[in-house]
Design an enzyme around this catalytic site. Structure first.
Site, PDB file in Angstrom:
ATOM      1  N   GLU A 231       0.730  -1.128  -0.124  1.00 27.38           N
ATOM      2  CA  GLU A 231      -0.365   0.077   0.127  1.00 27.38           C
ATOM      3  C   GLU A 231       0.804   1.242  -0.147  1.00 27.38           C
ATOM      4  OE1 GLU A 231      -3.166   0.252  -0.061  1.00 27.38           O
ATOM      5  OE2 GLU A 231      -3.379  -1.682  -0.936  1.00 27.38           O
TER       6      GLU A 231
ATOM      7  N   GLU B 163       9.043  -8.532  -7.621  1.00 22.54           N
ATOM      8  CA  GLU B 163      10.580  -7.868  -7.484  1.00 22.54           C
ATOM      9  C   GLU B 163      11.301  -7.537  -5.765  1.00 22.54           C
ATOM     10  OE1 GLU B 163      11.025  -4.418 -10.682  1.00 22.54           O
ATOM     11  OE2 GLU B 163       8.924  -5.261 -11.007  1.00 22.54           O
TER      12      GLU B 163
ATOM     13  N   MET C  96      12.953  -6.637 -17.818  1.00 24.92           N
ATOM     14  CA  MET C  96      12.308  -5.019 -17.332  1.00 24.92           C
ATOM     15  C   MET C  96      13.734  -4.048 -17.410  1.00 24.92           C
ATOM     16  SD  MET C  96      10.048  -5.190 -14.336  1.00 24.92           S
ATOM     17  CE  MET C  96      11.080  -6.678 -13.837  1.00 24.92           C
ATOM     18  N   THR C  97      13.915  -3.840 -19.201  1.00 26.92           N
ATOM     19  CA  THR C  97      15.909  -3.426 -19.680  1.00 26.92           C
ATOM     20  C   THR C  97      15.275  -1.240 -19.903  1.00 26.92           C
ATOM     21  OG1 THR C  97      15.228  -3.996 -22.003  1.00 26.92           O
ATOM     22  CG2 THR C  97      16.642  -5.204 -20.791  1.00 26.92           C
TER      23      THR C  97
END
Length: 425
Positions: free
Chosen positions: A171, A214, A277-278
């Site tokens: 959150e 992540e 995620m380049t």
């Protein structure tokens, strides 16, 4: 497709005459809000169906081939009258052959529930998948609901596969390592989570699942692998593909909270696709850099293709830029802006756009009303062309855009000139 870079003194009328394409077509294709106010260094994508070229003094087949992105052999093939002659005459008209596409590609893009529906409608024809960000996982394995129904409906109507995205966001924003640990180490929570994922996939008519966990503790690497194995084993018989989003790693042994738990070989073996995620070399709280410098992206791909089947890899492409105040001071934040917005800012500030060929990215400098210098890094048709051709060079399965909130017409002009987009529905 030709990518024209605006030079000092040029206007759209002159450019239209140069390529034999109407003023209105160039303005319409590039969706120029200010076609009479071009920026030096701004890119224009020139689309042509049938093309001819009037030879100018000093031109050669070599210079013409470079101008139109073709080859001398193709020019001879399109102009039998040349009969292999290397002599050209000013005023002579020759045909310019169409540029063949590189092939087909799968295209994913992330969208937030707040995405403007008009922007979404214009974007969907260019996509294979629409990943809707995101269903946040709660500590008990339940999912925070989002208003995704309009996006799912629009995607399916456009023959685009809607993907459910689950994250360990907390959150208020930010990825939660402790939450990921709870998910990955508690079987009861996992059971609840997987059941909720299946229920959501079915009830909302999603096509598949995108797992974006992540900042996982390094010690949870094998726990993440086991969790992914459980999810894939459960969803595969139900017909749901699984994609995972992975941090950009140049090697398997790189250290850091962002990287260590993302096991490229295991994800490559289990998932249908992985999204690298380049982007975010240049980021909000960091020093001024290109967001997705191609020289750095290639280091990630060099490693990735050795441990993941290349056709399973989607290369990440940013659809945004940043505006930094100089000199950069640690603790200060850059302002995010869209790529069209960046060109508008350069126009307002009367700044010339430059291009860095190492990172393959455009940038410009300007001074604000307080006399502070700024630098803006963003994406344009040149950088998009370089990125998409790199995906082809590495034989990747596709690309993935983050995000489609700001419409960037040149991205789709370039993409669709180079590739046919695969549709699964």
């Amino acid at each position: 497709m030709i990518i024209h870079v605006v030079k000092p003194g040029e206007n759209l009328y002159k450019i239209s005459k140069l390529y034999g394409v109407s003023y209105n077509k160039i303005a319409s294709d590039n969706e120029l809000a200010n076609p009479n106010q071009l920026v030096v260094g701004q890119t224009l994508v020139i689309l042509q169906v049938t093309r001819s070229h009037k030879i100018l003094p000093g031109e050669s087949l070599y210079s013409i081939s470079k101008l139109y992105g073709t080859t001398i052999a193709n020019l001879y093939a399109a102009n039998p009258i040349l009969n292999s002659s290397i002599i050209l005459y000013p005023g002579q008209i020759i045909n310019i052959p169409p540029t063949p596409k590189l092939g087909s590609i799968e295209v994913n893009a992330y969208a937030l529930p707040s995405t403007n529906m008009d922007v979404l409608a214009k974007t969907l024809p260019n996509l294979t998948y629409l990943s809707i960000f995101s269903h946040q996982i709660l500590p008990d394995g339940s999912l925070k609901d989002i208003n995704d129904a309009p996006l799912i409906s629009a995607a399916r109507n456009a023959k685009v596969a809607p993907m459910m995205v689950v994250t360990n966001l907390k959150e208020g924003g930010g990825f939660d390592s402790a939450l990921a640990h709870t998910i990955l180490t508690n079987q009861t929570v996992q059971n609840t989570l997987i059941n909720n994922i299946i229920s959501t996939l079915k009830s909302k008519n999603y096509y598949g699942l995108d797992i974006d966990l992540e900042y996982i503790f390094p010690e949870d690497r094998e726990n993440y692998n086991s969790f992914l194995r459980r999810v894939v084993t459960t969803l595969k018989p139900l017909g749901y593909p699984v994609t995972t989003a992975l941090a950009p790693k140049p090697s398997g042994d790189i250290k850091g909270l962002l990287y260590e738990a993302h096991d490229y070989p295991v994800h490559g073996a289990l998932a249908n696709h992985v999204i690298l995620m380049t982007y975010e070399w240049g980021y909000t709280a960091g020093p001024p850099l290109a967001v997705s410098p191609l020289n750095e992206v290639k280091k990630i791909l060099d490693y990735a293709v050795t441990v993941i089947p290349s056709k399973k890899i989607f290369m990440g492409i940013p659809n945004y830029g940043y505006d930094w105040t100089l000199p950069w001071v640690k603790g200060t934040k850059a302002r995010a802006l869209g790529n069209v917005e960046a060109v508008d800012l350069a126009r307002t500030e009367n700044a010339a756009i430059k291009y860095d060929y190492t990172s393959q990215a455009p940038f410009f400098n300007y001074y604000d009303s307080n006399g502070k210098e700024h630098v803006v890094w963003f994406e344009d048709a040149r950088s998009m062309n370089a990125k998409l051709r790199t995906a082809n060079d590495y034989n990747l399965g596709g690309v993935s855009y983050w995000t489609i909130g700001k419409y960037f017409p040149q991205a789709w002009l370039v993409q669709n000139s180079l590739f046919d987009v695969k549709k699964l529905l």
